[in-house]
Design a protein around this motif. Structure first.
Motif, short mmCIF file in Angstrom:
data_model
loop_
_atom_site.label_atom_id
_atom_site.label_comp_id
_atom_site.label_asym_id
_atom_site.label_seq_id
_atom_site.Cartn_x
_atom_site.Cartn_y
_atom_site.Cartn_z
N GLY A 105 0.82 -1.21 0.00
CA GLY A 105 0.00 0.00 0.00
C GLY A 105 0.85 1.25 0.00
O GLY A 105 0.51 2.25 -0.66
N ARG A 106 1.97 1.21 0.69
CA ARG A 106 2.86 2.38 0.74
C ARG A 106 3.45 2.67 -0.64
O ARG A 106 3.56 3.82 -1.07
CB ARG A 106 3.97 2.13 1.77
CG ARG A 106 4.84 3.34 2.06
CD ARG A 106 5.57 3.18 3.39
NE ARG A 106 6.26 1.90 3.49
CZ ARG A 106 5.91 0.93 4.33
NH1 ARG A 106 4.85 1.08 5.12
NH2 ARG A 106 6.59 -0.20 4.38
N ARG A 108 2.02 2.05 -3.48
CA ARG A 108 0.95 2.65 -4.27
C ARG A 108 0.74 4.11 -3.87
O ARG A 108 0.55 4.98 -4.73
CB ARG A 108 -0.35 1.85 -4.05
CG ARG A 108 -1.53 2.39 -4.84
CD ARG A 108 -1.39 2.07 -6.31
NE ARG A 108 -2.55 2.51 -7.06
CZ ARG A 108 -2.60 3.60 -7.83
NH1 ARG A 108 -1.53 4.38 -7.94
NH2 ARG A 108 -3.69 3.92 -8.48
N ARG A 109 0.78 4.37 -2.58
CA ARG A 109 0.57 5.73 -2.08
C ARG A 109 1.66 6.67 -2.57
O ARG A 109 1.41 7.86 -2.81
CB ARG A 109 0.58 5.69 -0.55
CG ARG A 109 -0.54 6.43 0.09
CD ARG A 109 -0.67 6.25 1.58
NE ARG A 109 0.54 5.99 2.32
CZ ARG A 109 0.78 4.87 2.96
NH1 ARG A 109 -0.09 3.88 2.91
NH2 ARG A 109 1.89 4.71 3.65
N ASP A 136 -3.17 -2.23 7.21
CA ASP A 136 -3.19 -0.84 6.74
C ASP A 136 -3.51 -0.86 5.25
O ASP A 136 -2.66 -1.16 4.42
CB ASP A 136 -1.82 -0.20 6.99
CG ASP A 136 -1.75 1.24 6.49
OD1 ASP A 136 -2.79 1.75 6.02
OD2 ASP A 136 -0.66 1.82 6.54
N ASP A 138 -4.56 1.74 3.54
CA ASP A 138 -4.41 3.06 2.93
C ASP A 138 -3.54 2.91 1.68
O ASP A 138 -2.46 2.33 1.73
CB ASP A 138 -3.75 4.02 3.93
CG ASP A 138 -3.76 5.45 3.44
OD1 ASP A 138 -4.56 5.76 2.54
OD2 ASP A 138 -2.96 6.25 3.95
N GLY A 139 -4.01 3.40 0.58
CA GLY A 139 -3.29 3.25 -0.68
C GLY A 139 -3.92 2.21 -1.59
O GLY A 139 -3.63 2.17 -2.79
N TYR A 140 -4.79 1.36 -1.05
CA TYR A 140 -5.46 0.34 -1.87
C TYR A 140 -6.61 0.98 -2.65
O TYR A 140 -7.34 1.82 -2.14
CB TYR A 140 -5.96 -0.80 -1.01
CG TYR A 140 -4.86 -1.77 -0.62
CD1 TYR A 140 -4.77 -3.03 -1.19
CD2 TYR A 140 -3.85 -1.38 0.28
CE1 TYR A 140 -3.74 -3.90 -0.85
CE2 TYR A 140 -2.82 -2.24 0.61
CZ TYR A 140 -2.76 -3.50 0.04
OH TYR A 140 -1.72 -4.35 0.35
N ASP A 141 -6.75 0.55 -3.89
CA ASP A 141 -7.77 1.12 -4.75
C ASP A 141 -9.13 0.46 -4.55
O ASP A 141 -10.16 1.10 -4.80
CB ASP A 141 -7.36 0.96 -6.22
CG ASP A 141 -6.10 1.74 -6.53
OD1 ASP A 141 -6.18 2.98 -6.56
OD2 ASP A 141 -5.04 1.12 -6.74
#
Length: 379
Positions: A105-106, A108-109, A136, A138-141
Motif C-alpha cells: 500500500g505504501r 501505491r501511495r 493498513d 491506505d493506498g489500496y484502490d
C-alpha cells in the motif's frame, strides 16, 4: 495486462482453500494472454505443513495438473518495489502479514502506477474484526470480497463503491465430470476439521445420517485431532487424510454423493457464502446435499441444483433417496452442471474481474473473455 498476485501459497492447498480458486483464475488469465505472476512468502505455513507431512511428493498433483503456474518465493518486503515495478494490477490476499500488506500500500501511495486490490476470502472481518483492522489498507484502490455480506462489512468501514463482491468458483478446466462413468459407492466429504467451528454440525448432518442411511463414508482433510478421529470411528467413517485438491475430481467420481456442511460463521454471520466445495462438487457432476445454509444471493437453485436438509432426520431421508433413486441423482447432476457452466466457472470470475478493473480505470473497454449469458454483478 501484467498481473501480480501475492498469496499465502500457490503450490500448497494444505488447509489453504483459497489456493483452489486462485489456481483456476490465474490459469484462466494466462490462457487469455495476460502476463501472470504469483508471489508467496518463503516460509508459508501451509507449504511447510504439506512438506512436513508428505515431502516433495505432496506437490506432484499440483505440478501435474497446473503446468502453466509458477510462483516466486520472497522474504519480508525486500525487493518488493522491483518485483512490482512493471505490474498493471497487484492483488494482495488477506492471508499475508500485515507488514507486507502495508508495504505494498505504501508503494501505491507513493506513486506506483499499478491498480492495487485487497482480496478477502475469510470470515475474520466478522469473527475477529480487529485482526482485519490491523491491515493498513491506505493506498489500496479496491477490495474484492467473496460474498455480499462481507462486502457490506467493508462498506460500513467506509469503502463505499470501492468494494466488489467476487465469489469463488470452480476451475472447470480440471473440475468436470469423468470422461467415462465408473462404479460409484457411498459418500465422500472433503474438508478440514478446523477449530471446532462445525463439530456438532458434522456429527448431526454428516456422520450420523451416513451411518443411519447405511452408506459408507470417506472423509478427507487435515487438522483432525484425536477426539475428532475417535468420533469418526464411532460412526464408522473412514478417515483418509489429506487430499491434494487437484485430485478431488477423481475422488468425487468414485462416490455416489457428497455433503455440504458450512462453518457456523457462514451460516450465522456471513450468510450467502458457500464453501468452494459446493462449486467444485457440482462442477464434477456429483449429487450434493447441504446442511442448513441460506443462499441469500441466489447463486444456485436449492432443491434443484442440490438438496437441502433442515435437520439430521431430513438429511438421512435425502441420503436414502439418493442411494435408491438413480433418476434423482441424474436430475441433480444435470441441474448443478447447468448452473456452474452458466455462472460459476473461473472463466466467469475473470470476466467479472476485468469488468471491475474497467470500472477502476485499469482495463480497456474490450472484453477479453468468451461471451457470457449475463453481465458481472454490480458492486
Amino acid at each position: 495486462m501484467r498481473f501480480v498476485y501475492l498469496t499465502h501459497s500457490l503450490a500448497s492447498c494444505w488447509n489453504h482453500g483459497n489456493a483452489h480458486f486462485l489456481r483456476g483464475v490465474l490459469r484462466e488469465l494466462i490462457h487469455r494472454g495476460h502476463d501472470v505472476r504469483a508471489m508467496e512468502p518463503e516460509d508459508a505455513w501451509s507449504l511447510e505443513n504439506l512438506l512436513r507431512d508428505h515431502g516433495e511428493a505432496g506437490l506432484d498433483a499440483y505440478r501435474a495438473n497446473y503446468p502453466e503456474l509458477r510462483s516466486t518465493a520472497f522474504t519480508g518486503t525486500e525487493g518488493l518495489e522491483a518485483a512490482l515495478s512493471d505490474a498493471d494490477v497487484v492483488i494482495v490476499h488477506e492471508w499475508n502479514e500485515p507488514s507486507l500488506v502495508a508495504a505494498v500500500g505504501r508503494l501505491r501511495r507513493l506513486g506506483a502506477p499499478f491498480t492495487l486490490i485487497f482480496h478477502d476470502t475469510h470470515h475474520r472481518a466478522v469473527s475477529d474484526p480487529e485482526a482485519i483492522r490491523t491491515f493498513d489498507l491506505d493506498g489500496y484502490d479496491a477490495v474484492l470480497a467473496f460474498g455480499a455480506t462481507l462486502s457490506e462489512v467493508y462498506r460500513r468501514w467506509g469503502w463505499g463503491d470501492r468494494v466488489f463482491t467476487w465469489h469463488e468458483a470452480a476451475d472447470t478446466r480440471l473440475f468436470h465430470p469423468p470422461e467415462a462413468e465408473g462404479p460409484r459407492e457411498g459418500l465422500v466429504w472433503i474438508g478440514n476439521w478446523g477449530d471446532g467451528e462445525r463439530t456438532a454440525e458434522l456429527e448431526g448432518f454428516l456422520l450420523r445420517p451416513a451411518r443411519e442411511a447405511g452408506l459408507p463414508l470417506d472423509i478427507f482433510g487435515v487438522r483432525y485431532p484425536e477426539e475428532a478421529r475417535a468420533m469418526l470411528e464411532r460412526h464408522g467413517a473412514r478417515y483418509r487424510g489429506w487430499l491434494p485438491n487437484a485430485r478431488a475430481p477423481e475422488v468425487f467420481a468414485r462416490h455416489l454423493a457428497t455433503v455440504h456442511v458450512p462453518r457456523r460463521f457462514y451460516v450465522d454471520m456471513l450468510p450467502g457464502i458457500p464453501t468452494i466445495r459446493v462449486f467444485e462438487a457440482l462442477a464434477c457432476g456429483i449429487p450434493l446435499v447441504s446442511a442448513p445454509w441460506r443462499d441469500e444471493e441466489g447463486l444456485f437453485r436449492p432443491g434443484q441444483d442440490y438438496l437441502t436438509a433442515r435437520d439430521g432426520a431430513e438429511m438421512t431421508r435425502h441420503l436414502l433417496a439418493l442411494r435408491d433413486d438413480p433418476a434423482l441423482r441424474r436430475t441433480l447432476v444435470e441441474s448443478g452442471l447447468e448452473t456452474i457452466r452458466a455462472r460459476h466457472s473461473c472463466a466467469h470470475r475473470v470476466d467479472e474481474l476485468m469488468s471491475i478493473l474497467f470500472r477502476l480505470g485499469a482495463a480497456p473497454v474490450r472484453k477479453l473473455g468468451p461471451t457470457r449469458t449475463e453481465e458481472a454483478p454490480a458492486p
